[in-house]
Write an enzyme that holds these catalytic residues in place. Sequence first.
Site, short mmCIF file in Angstrom:
data_model
loop_
_atom_site.label_atom_id
_atom_site.label_comp_id
_atom_site.label_asym_id
_atom_site.label_seq_id
_atom_site.Cartn_x
_atom_site.Cartn_y
_atom_site.Cartn_z
N ASP A 70 81.28 13.55 17.07
CA ASP A 70 81.20 12.97 18.41
C ASP A 70 81.15 11.45 18.31
O ASP A 70 80.21 10.89 17.73
CB ASP A 70 79.93 13.53 19.08
CG ASP A 70 79.70 12.99 20.47
OD1 ASP A 70 80.52 12.18 20.96
OD2 ASP A 70 78.69 13.40 21.07
N ILE A 71 82.13 10.79 18.91
CA ILE A 71 82.23 9.33 18.81
C ILE A 71 80.99 8.61 19.38
O ILE A 71 80.65 7.53 18.93
CB ILE A 71 83.54 8.83 19.49
CG1 ILE A 71 83.90 7.43 19.01
CG2 ILE A 71 83.44 8.90 21.01
CD1 ILE A 71 85.30 6.98 19.43
N ASN A 87 91.24 6.42 31.83
CA ASN A 87 92.39 6.54 32.72
C ASN A 87 92.51 5.25 33.53
O ASN A 87 91.58 4.44 33.52
CB ASN A 87 92.31 7.82 33.57
CG ASN A 87 91.06 7.85 34.41
OD1 ASN A 87 90.80 6.90 35.15
ND2 ASN A 87 90.28 8.90 34.30
N GLY A 120 86.97 14.86 28.87
CA GLY A 120 87.19 14.59 27.46
C GLY A 120 86.27 13.52 26.90
O GLY A 120 85.09 13.45 27.23
N ASP A 159 86.26 10.39 27.46
CA ASP A 159 85.84 9.47 28.54
C ASP A 159 84.53 9.96 29.17
O ASP A 159 83.56 9.20 29.33
CB ASP A 159 86.96 9.43 29.59
CG ASP A 159 86.87 8.27 30.55
OD1 ASP A 159 85.98 7.42 30.37
OD2 ASP A 159 87.69 8.21 31.48
N SER A 197 95.13 9.80 23.82
CA SER A 197 96.25 10.54 24.47
C SER A 197 96.48 11.96 23.97
O SER A 197 97.38 12.63 24.47
CB SER A 197 97.59 9.77 24.37
OG SER A 197 97.63 8.72 25.31
N GLY A 251 94.47 14.61 24.14
CA GLY A 251 93.80 15.66 24.89
C GLY A 251 94.56 15.93 26.17
O GLY A 251 95.69 16.41 26.16
N TYR A 278 96.15 14.05 28.04
CA TYR A 278 97.42 13.32 28.19
C TYR A 278 98.56 13.94 27.37
O TYR A 278 99.71 13.51 27.51
CB TYR A 278 97.25 11.84 27.87
CG TYR A 278 96.65 11.02 29.01
CD1 TYR A 278 96.15 11.64 30.15
CD2 TYR A 278 96.61 9.63 28.96
CE1 TYR A 278 95.62 10.89 31.20
CE2 TYR A 278 96.08 8.88 30.00
CZ TYR A 278 95.59 9.51 31.12
OH TYR A 278 95.08 8.76 32.15
P1 ADP Z 1 93.42 11.57 26.77
O1 ADP Z 1 93.29 11.67 28.25
O2 ADP Z 1 93.74 10.15 26.29
O3 ADP Z 1 94.34 12.60 26.19
P2 ADP Z 1 91.04 13.11 25.99
O4 ADP Z 1 89.63 12.67 26.11
O5 ADP Z 1 91.48 14.25 26.84
O6 ADP Z 1 91.94 11.79 26.21
O7 ADP Z 1 91.33 13.48 24.48
C1 ADP Z 1 91.47 12.53 23.43
C2 ADP Z 1 90.91 13.07 22.14
O8 ADP Z 1 89.48 12.92 22.13
C3 ADP Z 1 91.16 14.56 21.91
O9 ADP Z 1 91.68 14.72 20.59
C4 ADP Z 1 89.77 15.20 22.03
O10 ADP Z 1 89.64 16.30 21.16
C5 ADP Z 1 88.88 14.06 21.57
N1 ADP Z 1 87.47 14.10 22.01
C6 ADP Z 1 86.92 14.70 23.08
N2 ADP Z 1 85.59 14.45 23.14
C7 ADP Z 1 85.30 13.66 22.07
C8 ADP Z 1 84.11 13.07 21.56
N3 ADP Z 1 82.93 13.22 22.16
N4 ADP Z 1 84.20 12.31 20.42
C9 ADP Z 1 85.39 12.13 19.80
N5 ADP Z 1 86.54 12.66 20.23
C10 ADP Z 1 86.50 13.42 21.35
#
Ligand code: ADP
Length: 178
Positions: A11-12, A25, A33, A35, A122, A124, A126
Amino acid sequence: MLSRIEVFQGDITTLHVDVLVNAANPSLMGGGGVDGAIHRAAGPALLEACKVVRQQQGECAPGQAVITLAGDLPAKAVIHTVGPVWQGGEQHEARILEDSYRNSLNLAAANGYKTLAFPAISTGAYGFPRVAAAQIAVNTVSDYLTRKPLPERVYFVCYDEEDTRLYQRLLTQRGQET
Ligand code: ADP
């Protein structure tokens, strides 16, 4: 020479780095996601800061990046970049994704930050194909770091094991593995 790129699985929002990059966005008003995870962990101060940016500059165009405080996160700042929505590959998606990575790096460097963490922008909601997106991420960041001293260290944050293995393989191919 010690590599300046590392892969982290998880988890970032838990990372103690100077700057987290958010896959935002254009509205900058939060979303799902990564965000959503960043806004939840940062608390309401992050949304307030995004509203100020929004009032000053309007929406954030795909490929562009803006910086805010990080609220309750362990990071010092958040860079919000808007990646491209995948539309089949003929709408400049690759160039826009490169711009997202490069503009985020520039903004971190301009603010003097030394450590930065990227999610897989992008890939997830996107819908950007994962392997192509990871190739762009690795190539753009590697090329940038060979030319610039800041940021000193960049983390690619992968949410699952498959992405982690993918990034490790691509970095090994470029001779950049940690
Ligand atoms: P986008 O709208 O740019 O596609 P998303 O958030 O839907 O962004 O997804 C981008 C990436 O972030 C995906 O690979 C998803 O698995 C990943 N992701 C989702 N939650 C977390 C988190 N808490 N920490 C790190 N990566 C995450």
